[in-house]
Design a protein around this motif. Structure first.
Motif, PDB file in Angstrom:
ATOM      1  N   ASN A 250      38.895 -19.035   8.504  1.00 10.80           N
ATOM      2  CA  ASN A 250      39.785 -19.226   9.639  1.00 10.80           C
ATOM      3  C   ASN A 250      40.723 -20.411   9.357  1.00 10.80           C
ATOM      4  O   ASN A 250      40.300 -21.559   9.341  1.00 10.80           O
ATOM      5  N   ASN A 251      42.009 -20.084   9.137  1.00  9.90           N
ATOM      6  CA  ASN A 251      42.994 -21.124   8.785  1.00  9.90           C
ATOM      7  C   ASN A 251      43.049 -22.241   9.816  1.00  9.90           C
ATOM      8  O   ASN A 251      43.113 -23.415   9.467  1.00  9.90           O
ATOM      9  N   PHE A 252      43.029 -21.858  11.094  1.00  6.80           N
ATOM     10  CA  PHE A 252      43.161 -22.839  12.171  1.00  6.80           C
ATOM     11  C   PHE A 252      42.017 -23.860  12.111  1.00  6.80           C
ATOM     12  O   PHE A 252      42.238 -25.064  12.166  1.00  6.80           O
ATOM     13  N   LEU A 253      40.791 -23.328  11.933  1.00  4.65           N
ATOM     14  CA  LEU A 253      39.618 -24.216  11.919  1.00  4.65           C
ATOM     15  C   LEU A 253      39.594 -25.095  10.674  1.00  4.65           C
ATOM     16  O   LEU A 253      39.291 -26.288  10.754  1.00  4.65           O
ATOM     17  N   THR A 254      39.900 -24.513   9.520  1.00  5.76           N
ATOM     18  CA  THR A 254      39.840 -25.303   8.283  1.00  5.76           C
ATOM     19  C   THR A 254      40.898 -26.406   8.298  1.00  5.76           C
ATOM     20  O   THR A 254      40.636 -27.528   7.888  1.00  5.76           O
ATOM     21  N   GLU A 255      42.081 -26.085   8.818  1.00  3.77           N
ATOM     22  CA  GLU A 255      43.136 -27.119   8.886  1.00  3.77           C
ATOM     23  C   GLU A 255      42.716 -28.239   9.831  1.00  3.77           C
ATOM     24  O   GLU A 255      42.892 -29.413   9.542  1.00  3.77           O
ATOM     25  N   ARG A 256      42.134 -27.865  10.964  1.00  4.14           N
ATOM     26  CA  ARG A 256      41.692 -28.842  11.961  1.00  4.14           C
ATOM     27  C   ARG A 256      40.616 -29.764  11.384  1.00  4.14           C
ATOM     28  O   ARG A 256      40.525 -30.933  11.740  1.00  4.14           O
ATOM     29  N   SER A 257      39.815 -29.237  10.459  1.00  8.28           N
ATOM     30  CA  SER A 257      38.728 -30.045   9.890  1.00  8.28           C
ATOM     31  C   SER A 257      39.087 -30.609   8.521  1.00  8.28           C
ATOM     32  O   SER A 257      38.201 -31.058   7.795  1.00  8.28           O
ATOM     33  N   SER A 258      40.366 -30.613   8.188  1.00  7.56           N
ATOM     34  CA  SER A 258      40.847 -31.126   6.886  1.00  7.56           C
ATOM     35  C   SER A 258      40.152 -30.456   5.709  1.00  7.56           C
ATOM     36  O   SER A 258      39.863 -31.101   4.710  1.00  7.56           O
ATOM     37  N   LEU A 259      39.845 -29.177   5.825  1.00  5.51           N
ATOM     38  CA  LEU A 259      39.228 -28.450   4.716  1.00  5.51           C
ATOM     39  C   LEU A 259      40.297 -27.576   4.060  1.00  5.51           C
ATOM     40  O   LEU A 259      41.248 -27.144   4.722  1.00  5.51           O
ATOM     41  N   ILE A 260      40.121 -27.354   2.769  1.00  8.47           N
ATOM     42  CA  ILE A 260      41.055 -26.463   2.072  1.00  8.47           C
ATOM     43  C   ILE A 260      40.385 -25.104   1.979  1.00  8.47           C
ATOM     44  O   ILE A 260      39.166 -25.027   1.749  1.00  8.47           O
ATOM     45  N   LEU A 261      41.152 -24.050   2.192  1.00  4.70           N
ATOM     46  CA  LEU A 261      40.565 -22.703   2.127  1.00  4.70           C
ATOM     47  C   LEU A 261      39.843 -22.495   0.801  1.00  4.70           C
ATOM     48  O   LEU A 261      40.311 -22.963  -0.236  1.00  4.70           O
TER      49      LEU A 261
ATOM     50  N   ILE B 228      26.557 -27.913   7.674  1.00  2.98           N
ATOM     51  CA  ILE B 228      27.317 -28.724   8.635  1.00  2.98           C
ATOM     52  C   ILE B 228      28.536 -29.250   7.898  1.00  2.98           C
ATOM     53  O   ILE B 228      28.400 -29.902   6.859  1.00  2.98           O
ATOM     54  N   MET B 229      29.706 -28.918   8.400  1.00  5.14           N
ATOM     55  CA  MET B 229      30.935 -29.367   7.738  1.00  5.14           C
ATOM     56  C   MET B 229      31.845 -30.061   8.749  1.00  5.14           C
ATOM     57  O   MET B 229      31.668 -29.934   9.949  1.00  5.14           O
TER      58      MET B 229
ATOM     59  N   GLU C  34      33.942 -31.953  14.783  1.00  6.26           N
ATOM     60  CA  GLU C  34      35.136 -32.802  14.857  1.00  6.26           C
ATOM     61  C   GLU C  34      34.952 -33.796  15.995  1.00  6.26           C
ATOM     62  O   GLU C  34      34.568 -33.394  17.099  1.00  6.26           O
ATOM     63  N   SER C  35      35.197 -35.046  15.714  1.00  9.48           N
ATOM     64  CA  SER C  35      35.070 -36.139  16.701  1.00  9.48           C
ATOM     65  C   SER C  35      33.777 -36.055  17.513  1.00  9.48           C
ATOM     66  O   SER C  35      33.785 -36.169  18.741  1.00  9.48           O
ATOM     67  N   GLY C  36      32.679 -35.786  16.838  1.00  9.64           N
ATOM     68  CA  GLY C  36      31.373 -35.775  17.504  1.00  9.64           C
ATOM     69  C   GLY C  36      31.035 -34.492  18.233  1.00  9.64           C
ATOM     70  O   GLY C  36      30.006 -34.417  18.904  1.00  9.64           O
ATOM     71  N   GLU C  37      31.900 -33.467  18.122  1.00  7.50           N
ATOM     72  CA  GLU C  37      31.631 -32.208  18.822  1.00  7.50           C
ATOM     73  C   GLU C  37      31.523 -31.056  17.838  1.00  7.50           C
ATOM     74  O   GLU C  37      32.149 -31.105  16.765  1.00  7.50           O
ATOM     75  N   ILE C  38      30.783 -30.015  18.219  1.00  8.95           N
ATOM     76  CA  ILE C  38      30.745 -28.806  17.393  1.00  8.95           C
ATOM     77  C   ILE C  38      31.921 -27.941  17.840  1.00  8.95           C
ATOM     78  O   ILE C  38      31.995 -27.548  19.005  1.00  8.95           O
ATOM     79  N   ILE C  39      32.841 -27.670  16.897  1.00 11.69           N
ATOM     80  CA  ILE C  39      34.004 -26.868  17.300  1.00 11.69           C
ATOM     81  C   ILE C  39      33.867 -25.412  16.859  1.00 11.69           C
ATOM     82  O   ILE C  39      34.627 -24.555  17.298  1.00 11.69           O
ATOM     83  N   ALA C  40      32.933 -25.124  15.977  1.00  6.61           N
ATOM     84  CA  ALA C  40      32.710 -23.731  15.581  1.00  6.61           C
ATOM     85  C   ALA C  40      31.297 -23.581  15.063  1.00  6.61           C
ATOM     86  O   ALA C  40      30.742 -24.505  14.470  1.00  6.61           O
ATOM     87  N   ASP C  41      30.741 -22.412  15.296  1.00  5.99           N
ATOM     88  CA  ASP C  41      29.382 -22.116  14.831  1.00  5.99           C
ATOM     89  C   ASP C  41      29.338 -20.621  14.547  1.00  5.99           C
ATOM     90  O   ASP C  41      29.618 -19.808  15.430  1.00  5.99           O
ATOM     91  N   GLY C  42      29.046 -20.249  13.323  1.00  5.18           N
ATOM     92  CA  GLY C  42      29.007 -18.824  13.007  1.00  5.18           C
ATOM     93  C   GLY C  42      28.767 -18.581  11.538  1.00  5.18           C
ATOM     94  O   GLY C  42      28.514 -19.522  10.781  1.00  5.18           O
ATOM     95  N   PRO C  43      28.852 -17.296  11.108  1.00  7.54           N
ATOM     96  CA  PRO C  43      28.684 -17.004   9.684  1.00  7.54           C
ATOM     97  C   PRO C  43      29.709 -17.792   8.858  1.00  7.54           C
ATOM     98  O   PRO C  43      30.890 -17.841   9.226  1.00  7.54           O
ATOM     99  N   THR C  44      29.255 -18.420   7.791  1.00  8.17           N
ATOM    100  CA  THR C  44      30.113 -19.324   7.009  1.00  8.17           C
ATOM    101  C   THR C  44      31.433 -18.670   6.615  1.00  8.17           C
ATOM    102  O   THR C  44      32.499 -19.282   6.726  1.00  8.17           O
ATOM    103  N   GLN C  45      31.353 -17.413   6.147  1.00 12.48           N
ATOM    104  CA  GLN C  45      32.576 -16.777   5.656  1.00 12.48           C
ATOM    105  C   GLN C  45      33.592 -16.593   6.784  1.00 12.48           C
ATOM    106  O   GLN C  45      34.790 -16.698   6.555  1.00 12.48           O
ATOM    107  N   ASN C  46      33.127 -16.357   8.007  1.00 15.60           N
ATOM    108  CA  ASN C  46      34.060 -16.234   9.142  1.00 15.60           C
ATOM    109  C   ASN C  46      34.655 -17.592   9.495  1.00 15.60           C
ATOM    110  O   ASN C  46      35.852 -17.720   9.736  1.00 15.60           O
ATOM    111  N   VAL C  47      33.778 -18.611   9.521  1.00 23.82           N
ATOM    112  CA  VAL C  47      34.247 -19.955   9.914  1.00 23.82           C
ATOM    113  C   VAL C  47      35.252 -20.475   8.885  1.00 23.82           C
ATOM    114  O   VAL C  47      36.333 -20.960   9.247  1.00 23.82           O
ATOM    115  N   LEU C  48      34.905 -20.347   7.600  1.00 23.85           N
ATOM    116  CA  LEU C  48      35.766 -20.944   6.569  1.00 23.85           C
ATOM    117  C   LEU C  48      36.983 -20.099   6.219  1.00 23.85           C
ATOM    118  O   LEU C  48      37.890 -20.562   5.537  1.00 23.85           O
TER     119      LEU C  48
END
Lengths: 292, 255
Positions: A236-247, A44-45, A220-234
């Motif tokens: 994804n530039n759009f998703l990582t930026e939205r969740s303040s994660l660095i690639l 869970i990230m 993000e903000s109490g909602e699940i915005i993505a669910d899938g294989p970790t390598q696909n989720v992480l």
């Protein structure tokens, strides 16, 4: 990017339309739907305050959903006490000092085992076994509050694992841990996974998630915005930026190599893929130089 | 098991008649009502004192938190009823419940409406040494922190299979014992940490201190304090003249 997991088996954890609003009105969880199967490892990230900890606290009843239902082993958790749920769910808190309260390391393990109603002999044997397994034997009489960060984290994990719950939930297990401690944690979760345990890990450690967790949800903000294989989720530039994660560094490396002409490196997603790609590349290069 | 009721003693910044009063006036309020509650052990006078607090709670915009603090007394109320009814009388038990509710309400009003920083300043202005005033305001600020700490321990114990949700009064009391030792140890450890943090920031290095903010005892504070003192005098008078008071004031339950 939502992946729906279809399995013939009924999921071990079913979370259905769960909402949670704190008494001060803060909405922490919004319409959470999630299935976790037996033996699965889920990450869970998300940003701080995204609702990750609130979500895992609903699993063993520390927080009761404002609406919606949670089923563990096909049983609704609403009708069960925290102690009953804790037989199946072992929750390891982010801050070990919030979890440790006994007078000594030995008492700390004893507390968990006593609630399993073991007799005196069994209790002693099991305590010794756990202390040895986690290399905490030498601190047996020491106060848990006087242990180092890594040791107290280890004790917090030991105090839960000794109860052998079916589901293990870790809140930020790699936080404040050095490389060796993270390595021994990885060994531990692999052992538990081999035993068929279901593991849920909240983490901000993107490298760790990328390498070791097969499936990840992003919140993000109490909602699940993505669910899938970790390598696909992480990846994804759009998703990582939205969740303040660095690639992940591996992804950054593959992007940098792509820029200088290694077009087909995009297929290599993990550290091992990149190593293999580079070895093959160098091998081919050496062969072609030798041929020339 | 939740200790959320302890948050009913946590200061919240609001704009109200009570919030704008000087902390010293509110300290007089807490003491006046506590002394008044201790003067009587009959139902009617204590009920009157209790009811007279309600308008203050409403004007102070703290009704919700005050109700929480009263609800948090349910255990104690049950304890008082059982012991006093068994050994004394039901009338006395009810009177004691009102007494405890008045005392808790008076201090709940004080804690909910006094900013810990203002409290330290007001103590200093009353010529208390700075170290004492600071420690007092710090202790006051730590009430909700200790409540959080206790809640964490409860959560940790329940997460490891300790049954805390057993029904029944005796069980609920028993459940509190495993909480006490870890809570005391954690609080002492926290106190040492705070002391080290203060010393590492040179606390106490300078004897003479100047203050960025100052507080003033204004006209409205004087009026409120005089009103409270008058109330206290009336209650003391009633207590002294209690034997000649009308019958309804000394009414008791037949049991």
């Amino acid at each position: 990017m939502i992946t729906i997991y279809i399995s013939k088996d009924l999921p071990l954890i079913i979370i259905e339309n769960v909402d949670y609003v704190y008494p001060n009105g803060t909405v922490a969880l919004k319409n959470i739907n999630l299935n976790v199967h037996k033996g699965e490892m889920l990450g869970i990230m998300g940003k701080n305050g995204a609702g990750k900890t609130t979500l895992i606290r609903t699993l063993n009843g520390l927080i009761r959903p404002t609406s919606g239902d949670i089923y563990i082993n096909n049983e609704n958790t609403n009708s069960k006490s925290i102690a009953e749920l804790s037989k199946n769910i072992g929750l390891i808190f982010q801050n070990p000092s919030h979890q440790l309260f006994a007078n000594s390391v030995e008492d700390e393990i004893n507390f968990s085992l006593k609630n399993l109603y073991l007799n005196k002999e069994e209790l002693q044997i099991k305590t010794n076994e756990i202390l040895k397994k986690f290399n905490l034997d030498k601190y047996r009489d020491r106060s848990p509050l006087n242990l180092s960060g890594g040791e107290s984290k280890k004790l917090a994990i030991a105090s839960i694992i000794c109860r052998a719950p079916e589901i293990l939930v870790f809140d930020e297990p790699t936080l404040g841990q050095d490389a060796r401690e993270i390595e021994s944690f990885i060994k531990l979760i692999n052992t538990e996974k081999e035993k068929g345990k279901t593991i849920i890990i909240i983490t901000h450690n993107i490298e760790f998630a990328f390498e070791f967790i097969p499936r990840t949800i992003l919140m993000e903000s109490g909602e699940i915005i993505a669910d899938g294989p970790t390598q696909n989720v992480l990846n994804n530039n759009f998703l990582t930026e939205r969740s303040s994660l660095i690639l992940p560094q591996t992804r950054q490396l593959s992007l940098a190599l792509q820029k200088i002409g290694f077009q087909d490196i995009n297929k290599a997603v993990s550290k091992n893929d990149i190593i293999e790609y580079l070895i093959n590349f160098l091998r081919n290069k050496t062969t072609s130089v030798q041929e020339e | 098991m939740s200790l959320e009721f302890l948050n009913a003693f946590k200061f919240m910044k609001k704009e109200s008649f009570l919030h704008n009063l000087d902390p010293r006036a509110k300290l007089v309020l807490a003491l006046t009502y506590t002394i008044s509650a201790l003067l009587f052990n009959q139902i009617i006078p204590l009920l009157i004192i209790f009811l007279s607090l309600i308008p203050l709670v409403i004007f102070g915009k703290i009704l919700k938190q005050w109700i929480k603090s009263i609800r948090g007394l349910s255990f104690l109320v049950l304890f008082i009823i059982i012991l006093n009814t068994l050994f004394l009388s039901l009338s006395f038990a009810i009177a004691m419940i009102f007494r405890i509710c008045i005392m808790v309400s008076a201090f709940s009003i004080f804690f909910l409406t006094v900013d810990p920083n203002d409290l330290a300043l007001s103590l200093i202005s009353m010529k208390f040494p700075y170290e004492f005033a600071f420690s007092f305001s710090l202790a006051f600020r730590f009430v909700p922190t200790i409540a959080n700490e206790a809640q964490n321990i409860i959560d940790a114990q329940q997460s490891r299979g300790y049954e805390m949700q057993k029904k029944g009064f005796i069980n609920q009391i028993k459940n509190l014992f495993p909480l006490l030792i870890p809570l005391i140890i954690c609080s002492i450890k926290r106190a040492f940490n705070v002391a080290e943090a203060l010393e590492s920031r040179a606390f106490g290095s300078k004897k003479e201190r100047s203050y960025y903010y100052t507080i003033k005892f204004s006209l409205k504070d004087w009026i409120f304090t005089i009103y409270l003192i008058l109330i206290l005098i009336i209650f003391i008078f009633i207590k002294i003249q209690f034997s000649v008071m009308p019958d309804w004031l000394v009414w008791r339950l037949p049991v």
